[in-house]
Motif scaffolding. Structure first.
Motif, mmCIF file in Angstrom:
data_model
loop_
_atom_site.group_PDB
_atom_site.id
_atom_site.type_symbol
_atom_site.label_atom_id
_atom_site.label_comp_id
_atom_site.label_asym_id
_atom_site.label_seq_id
_atom_site.Cartn_x
_atom_site.Cartn_y
_atom_site.Cartn_z
ATOM 1 N N ARG A 149 5.994 -0.230 -1.430
ATOM 2 C CA ARG A 149 7.240 -0.896 -1.049
ATOM 3 C C ARG A 149 7.052 -2.408 -1.149
ATOM 4 N N GLU A 186 0.817 -1.211 0.000
ATOM 5 C CA GLU A 186 0.000 0.000 0.000
ATOM 6 C C GLU A 186 0.848 1.257 0.000
ATOM 7 N N ASN A 187 2.091 1.152 0.491
ATOM 8 C CA ASN A 187 3.006 2.296 0.512
ATOM 9 C C ASN A 187 4.007 2.241 -0.643
ATOM 10 N N THR A 205 9.229 -0.727 8.347
ATOM 11 C CA THR A 205 8.100 -0.096 7.642
ATOM 12 C C THR A 205 7.949 1.360 8.050
#
Length: 433
Positions: free
Chosen positions: A313, A310-311, A345
């Motif tokens: 990564r 979602e980020n 994270t």
């Protein structure tokens, strides 16, 4: 307890002294009387030798040699008549007995000791020498001996009393310290330690109490630490659950069934996390079977890959072949890796890599990202906001050490933390591997 020890010691000493002293006192009295009687017999024998020739040749004029101080001599013929010296006019029973059987006889009359010695003519006693002396001297010696014995007995009892008090203090003091230590332990001060006393039985109790204090202290510290840090471990799955549900609500075209299924899966993982934290807090995580590391890493992928995606990564997990088996508990390793991946994270950048490798006596699991930790940065394992890493890393290190593992910052660039867990049949030494 002290009074009881002293009382028992005094009773034992008094009984032992009495059993020894009373027979000895009676023996001493008998000995002094026998000695005095033997002395009288010797005096009478000496007088008999001096007058025997005169008696048998008719030259005896009634004079007897002078006896020792306090002794009186008298001579009697076979008919019991007093021939000379100081004594009754006629023979008394002790003299009569001596004349009758031609042997020495002794007697005690009021405050006097008597001895009668025969002067024989052939097989019969022709004369008898009677010797007397006051028994005052005998009793003086007896009383003096008894007084010395009483004084010695009193000295023995005094020494026994002092030794009993010393021994009572030596026995009671460590027990009192143990009582105080136990009370302090009951007041939740688990730093208390009982000192050795030199008494093996009491020291065994002290050692057991100290071990108990250490175990309880470690258990309480672990429970407090994990309880205080539980929110950190629960926040990530809750955040993922909330984001998934919010995304399903905000998108009319989303698959609500899929969102609900993902939410249920997240809830199950959250339930597992809670179970892990409870087991870690109670110290009940010791595994009965070797760790299934592949299954655990698959679980970490399923949990963290969507959150990182979602980020924008990526999460990459690698493992060497033929890794040694580890007795570490899945709960401890799972929660430690969760802290490390969450740390990467939140504070790292780029891809997050989890690499499991063989480290001889241990299994090493590297968790790295593409970020960098400045060289002047505060120790990330320090608890508090100054480290920039919150309470997760100190918690992870505590969890790892509780399972016999180690957690280190391996590299600052790229940021890499390494978890060492012991291999089966191996002891993990201190220091980086």
């Amino acid at each position: 307890m002290r009074n009881r020890i002293v009382t028992l010691a005094m009773l034992a000493a008094t009984l032992a002294t009495s059993m020894f002293a009373v027979p000895l006192a009676l023996f001493a009295a008998h000995y002094y009387r026998s000695q005095q009687s033997a002395e009288l017999e010797r005096v009478a024998d000496a007088a008999a030798v001096d007058v025997a020739a005169d008696l048998f040749h008719g030259r005896f004029a009634g004079d007897l040699p002078k006896g020792p101080r306090g002794a009186q001599l008298a001579i009697y013929d076979a008919g019991g008549r007093l021939l000379g010296g100081h004594g009754p006019g006629t023979a008394d029973p002790v003299v009569t007995a001596t004349l009758a059987d031609n042997t020495v006889h002794y007697d005690r009359d009021r405050d006097q000791l008597l001895a009668a010695v025969p002067v024989a003519e052939g097989a019969h006693a022709a004369y008898a020498i009677r010797a007397t002396t006051s028994d005052t001297e005998v009793y003086r010696r007896i009383h003096l001996t008894w007084a010395l014995m009483i004084a010695l007995g009193a000295l023995v009892l005094l020494v026994t009393w002092q030794l009993a008090r010393w021994q009572a203090r030596r026995l009671a003091r460590p027990l009192e310290y143990l009582s105080t230590a136990a009370g302090t332990l009951g007041d939740s001060d688990f730093r208390v330690r009982a000192q050795p006393s030199g008494i093996p039985e009491i020291d065994a109790v002290s050692t057991t109490l100290n071990r108990t204090a250490v175990r309880i202290g470690d258990l309480i510290d672990r429970e407090r630490t994990i309880t205080a840090s539980a929110s950190h471990q629960l926040r990530t799955p809750l955040t993922g659950l909330r984001l998934g549900l919010e995304a399903a609500l905000d998108s009319p075209s989303s698959d609500h069934r899929r969102a609900i299924a993902d939410a249920i899966a997240t809830t199950e993982r959250l339930d597992h996390t809670i179970d892990d934290l409870i087991a870690l807090a109670r110290g009940t995580t010791h595994a009965t079977e070797p760790l299934d590391l592949d299954a655990l890493l698959d679980e970490m992928t399923e949990t963290w890959h969507p959150l990182l995606a979602e980020n924008g990564r990526d999460l990459r997990i690698r493992t060497d072949r033929d890794l040694p088996r580890s007795p570490a508990s899945a709960a401890a390793v799972r929660q430690t890796l969760a802290v490390l991946i969450d740390n990467a994270t939140r504070h790292g950048t780029g891809r997050v890599t989890v690499y499991a490798r063989d480290a001889n006596a241990a299994v090493a699991i590297d968790v790295s990202d593409e970020g960098a930790l400045p060289s002047d940065h505060t120790d990330p394992f320090c608890r508090g906001p100054a480290s920039g890493h919150g309470i997760g890393l100190p918690l992870a290190r505590n969890i790892a050490e509780s399972e016999g593992g180690r957690l280190y910052l391996r590299n600052r660039t790229p940021t890499t933390f390494t978890l060492f867990i012991p291999a089966c049949g191996k002891n993990l030494a201190r220091g980086p591997l």
